[in-house]
Design a protein around this motif. Structure first.
Motif, mmCIF file in Angstrom:
data_model
loop_
_atom_site.group_PDB
_atom_site.id
_atom_site.type_symbol
_atom_site.label_atom_id
_atom_site.label_comp_id
_atom_site.label_asym_id
_atom_site.label_seq_id
_atom_site.Cartn_x
_atom_site.Cartn_y
_atom_site.Cartn_z
ATOM 1 N N TRP A 156 1.199 36.203 36.129
ATOM 2 C CA TRP A 156 -0.258 36.190 35.948
ATOM 3 C C TRP A 156 -0.651 36.807 34.614
ATOM 4 C CZ3 TRP A 156 -4.894 34.570 37.687
ATOM 5 C CH2 TRP A 156 -6.019 35.377 37.518
ATOM 6 N N ILE A 157 -0.050 37.940 34.302
ATOM 7 C CA ILE A 157 -0.386 38.614 33.044
ATOM 8 C C ILE A 157 0.139 37.801 31.845
ATOM 9 C CG2 ILE A 157 0.092 40.716 31.676
ATOM 10 C CD1 ILE A 157 -0.202 42.219 34.431
ATOM 11 N N TRP A 204 -2.160 34.929 30.859
ATOM 12 C CA TRP A 204 -3.341 35.257 30.060
ATOM 13 C C TRP A 204 -2.981 35.769 28.677
ATOM 14 C CZ3 TRP A 204 -7.660 33.175 31.628
ATOM 15 C CH2 TRP A 204 -7.715 32.768 32.962
ATOM 16 N N LYS A 205 -1.688 35.891 28.400
ATOM 17 C CA LYS A 205 -1.259 36.268 27.047
ATOM 18 C C LYS A 205 -1.122 35.042 26.167
ATOM 19 C CE LYS A 205 1.282 40.565 27.630
ATOM 20 N NZ LYS A 205 2.627 41.093 27.862
ATOM 21 N N LYS A 206 -0.818 33.888 26.834
ATOM 22 C CA LYS A 206 -0.563 32.664 26.066
ATOM 23 C C LYS A 206 -1.806 32.188 25.335
ATOM 24 C CE LYS A 206 2.897 30.713 29.075
ATOM 25 N NZ LYS A 206 2.897 29.914 30.282
ATOM 26 N N ARG A 207 -1.571 31.543 24.230
ATOM 27 C CA ARG A 207 -2.692 30.950 23.510
ATOM 28 C C ARG A 207 -2.967 29.550 24.023
ATOM 29 N NH1 ARG A 207 -4.529 34.014 19.688
ATOM 30 N NH2 ARG A 207 -3.191 35.697 18.989
ATOM 31 N N LEU A 236 -8.367 40.658 38.968
ATOM 32 C CA LEU A 236 -8.993 40.426 37.665
ATOM 33 C C LEU A 236 -8.930 41.668 36.782
ATOM 34 C CD1 LEU A 236 -12.057 38.167 38.399
ATOM 35 C CD2 LEU A 236 -9.813 37.560 37.570
ATOM 36 N N THR A 286 -6.585 43.446 36.299
ATOM 37 C CA THR A 286 -5.306 43.557 35.602
ATOM 38 C C THR A 286 -5.358 42.878 34.223
ATOM 39 O OG1 THR A 286 -4.450 41.520 36.605
ATOM 40 C CG2 THR A 286 -3.909 43.573 37.716
ATOM 41 N N ILE A 287 -6.350 41.995 33.995
ATOM 42 C CA ILE A 287 -6.398 41.321 32.686
ATOM 43 C C ILE A 287 -7.689 41.561 31.909
ATOM 44 C CG2 ILE A 287 -4.725 39.470 33.092
ATOM 45 C CD1 ILE A 287 -7.174 37.712 33.869
ATOM 46 N N LEU A 309 -13.947 32.789 38.556
ATOM 47 C CA LEU A 309 -13.741 31.765 37.526
ATOM 48 C C LEU A 309 -14.657 31.984 36.324
ATOM 49 C CD1 LEU A 309 -13.162 28.584 39.721
ATOM 50 C CD2 LEU A 309 -11.489 29.795 38.300
ATOM 51 N N LEU A 344 -13.071 34.588 34.343
ATOM 52 C CA LEU A 344 -11.845 34.103 33.709
ATOM 53 C C LEU A 344 -12.142 33.221 32.497
ATOM 54 C CD1 LEU A 344 -9.586 33.376 36.814
ATOM 55 C CD2 LEU A 344 -9.272 35.158 35.088
ATOM 56 N N SER A 398 -7.569 34.969 25.531
ATOM 57 C CA SER A 398 -6.120 35.168 25.586
ATOM 58 C C SER A 398 -5.719 36.157 24.499
ATOM 59 C CB SER A 398 -5.403 33.842 25.343
ATOM 60 O OG SER A 398 -5.670 32.981 26.418
ATOM 61 N N HIS A 399 -4.773 36.976 24.807
ATOM 62 C CA HIS A 399 -4.356 37.989 23.842
ATOM 63 C C HIS A 399 -2.840 38.040 23.776
ATOM 64 C CE1 HIS A 399 -4.723 39.777 27.824
ATOM 65 N NE2 HIS A 399 -3.670 40.475 27.478
ATOM 66 N N ASP A 400 -2.347 38.654 22.710
ATOM 67 C CA ASP A 400 -0.893 38.758 22.559
ATOM 68 C C ASP A 400 -0.347 39.926 23.342
ATOM 69 O OD1 ASP A 400 -0.227 36.585 21.003
ATOM 70 O OD2 ASP A 400 -1.174 37.542 19.267
#
Lengths: 263, 279
Positions: free
Chosen positions: A256-257, A260-263, B252, B254-255, B269, B272, B277-279
């Motif tokens: 899951w984490i 959400w890291k992916k571009r 939610l 968690t991100i 949703l 979301l 999105s982040h690295d």
């Protein structure tokens, strides 16, 4: 490996318990068993344990048919955590329960250090001198889990360990399950808690009306909507949301984490 | 119609050093659905006992403050009077069931006989509850032949059959499969519409949040917070309380950081969509 072939059990009053269940459970894998109340989940694992003697079928453990083996003989290989902890607790302190599980060990030093480690990892150290009936259900369940850790068998069967547990208890149990996986144990668990299963279990078997109606990986069960709904189960939150938001299936927090890291 | 109240209520079990409940002030209005949540050992079950009058009628100890039912203190009622008005479903079905009856039908009837209902009335009530809980296939069975999950449904039946104004349920879903849980949700939703005062002690909070008017968080015997679901969790998020959050909220968070609880898929949703999105 445990190989179960055509296992059937009916109770003496004619009541069906399980009907013709076959499944192979590879060593060092984790299997969750789900299904409606009264469908035969507990009957199935009681047959594995030897508490119930199936009328038909066989249980083959490491190429040996164990149908004829007693509970005691099987307990060298299989550890068991009951659904209702009171059925399994009988010593007058928590520490004595743990020591009882370690009674076959020879090295006294090893026993002492094991007692401490187990009490610690089950968060029972400060309760060690209490009577097992004087602590909460969550703690009673951890006494049993602690005993199973002490017995150190290759296979551990747990019947609804998360039921009645608070969220901190469930987190603690999660750590223990991950530890057991690292130790290459085979873990079999009956549960209704799909969030917990999703995070920690690889395979799933669904029992309904005393029969196995699905066996396979939990991920595959999530991919086919009709599978979980047969047992009236819904997708776990993490799977449902990842599918809805990104059309990708996540079954664990790590995935899951990552998602959400992916571009 | 029944209102329950605890004021400045503290309780210590006989032989124990510590108070299990400390200075509890709680008003449960008629028709209100209250959820009590907290860790093991927080005092949830003891609070249930206090609201039912099991404390002090059965469990003795040191009691401070007052318990009131419809503005009258508990001491003015007999235990039997309280039993008719307040139903209590125990955490463990084995505690609930008499286990001296050989069929479930008798077990359900026993509840009615116990409070003195006539035979005709008893039959009528048992029949209704069997239909309501979909137990017809089980009623001639002996309780010892049933699974723990089935027994939990029966235990609930022995209380619902009395049709009490107040219903206190201590972890009624712990052994239930999802279908039976959903059914319980529907019953409770109907009972709420009928104006029953319902108190639910649960770890499975997600299944019931939709019904909850009043949320009580207990911690170490005291009320940590109480109010509407949104208010309590919003406050908790803002100060980063380490408590059990609704599962979508926990997932939610968690991100992304949340300033209010997320209780359904639509809200989830929406959040979301805004997550970068982040690295």
């Amino acid at each position: 490996m445990i190989k179960i072939e055509h296992l059937s059990y009916h109770y003496s009053n004619g009541e069906q318990g399980i009907n013709d269940i076959s499944i192979e459970i590879n060593s060092s894998t984790s299997l969750a068993i789900i299904g409606p109340n009264g469908s035969g989940k507990s009957t199935f694992i009681k047959c594995l344990m030897g508490i119930l003697k199936p009328q038909r079928g066989s249980i083959i453990l490491n190429n040996q048919n164990i149908n004829k083996l007693s509970i005691t003989q099987r307990s060298q290989h299989i550890g068991f955590v009951f659904q209702d902890p009171k059925e399994q607790l009988f010593k007058s302190t928590i520490e004595q329960e743990i020591r009882f599980a370690l009674r076959k060990r020879k090295d006294q030093k090893d026993i002492e250090s094991q007692v401490e480690t187990i009490l610690e990892c089950c968060s029972l150290t400060s309760h060690r001198s209490k009577h097992p009936y004087d602590v909460s259900i969550t703690q009673q369940k951890f006494i049993l889990i602690g005993c199973a850790l002490g017995m150190n068998q290759d296979i551990i069967i747990m019947d609804e360990p998360t039921s009645g547990m608070d969220y901190k208890g469930i987190k603690q149990l999660a750590k223990i399950v991950e530890f057991l996986k690292k130790e290459k144990k085979t873990i079999i668990m009956v549960s209704h808690d799909l969030d917990f299963i999703s995070e920690h279990f690889e395979n799933v078997m669904i029992i309904n009306h005393h029969q196995c109606i699905y066996q396979g990986t939990f991920k595959d069960a999530c991919r086919d909507e009709t599978v979980l709904s047969q047992g009236e189960y819904k997708l776990p939150d993490i799977a449902r949301l990842s599918l809805m938001a990104k059309h990708q299936l996540c079954t664990t927090h790590q995935e899951w984490i990552e998602l959400w890291k992916k571009r | 119609m029944a209102q329950l109240e605890l004021s400045n209520f503290s309780f210590r079990y006989q032989g124990s050093q510590d108070y299990v409940l400390k200075d509890i002030n709680l008003t449960l209005k008629s028709g209100q659905f209250t959820l009590i949540n907290g860790l093991d050992g927080a005092g949830k079950t003891t609070l249930g006992y206090a609201l039912k009058g099991i404390i002090p009628h059965v469990f003795e100890g040191t009691l401070l403050g007052e318990q009131r039912l419809n503005h009258k203190v508990f001491q003015e009622y007999t235990h039997q009077e309280l039993t008719k008005i307040i139903g209590y479903c125990f955490q463990n079905p084995w505690t609930q069931l008499s286990m001296i009856k050989s069929t479930l039908e008798e077990e359900l009837s026993f509840s009615c006989e116990n409070v003195g209902y006539a035979l005709e009335e008893t039959r009528f009530r048992v029949k209704a509850i069997v239909r309501l809980l979909d137990l017809s296939h089980l009623i001639h069975k002996n309780p010892i032949h049933l699974s723990l999950g089935q027994l939990q449904t029966i235990a609930l039946g022995t209380i619902l059959v009395l049709d009490p104004d107040v219903l206190i349920l201590d972890e009624p879903t712990s052994q239930l499969d999802p279908l039976t849980r959903r059914r319980l949700f529907n019953h409770l939703s109907d009972l709420k519409k009928q104006g029953k005062t319902i108190i639910l002690i649960e770890h499975n909070i997600d299944d019931f949040l939709e019904l909850v008017d009043h949320l009580v968080l207990l911690e170490k015997g005291s009320i940590l917070d109480q109010g509407s679901v949104i208010d309590v969790y919003t406050r908790s998020l803002s100060i980063g309380r380490d408590i059990q959050y609704p599962s979508l909220t926990a997932l939610l968070s968690t991100i992304t950081s949340l300033d209010k609880p997320i209780l359904n898929d639509n809200d989830a949703l929406t959040i979301l969509k805004g997550v970068k999105s982040h690295d």
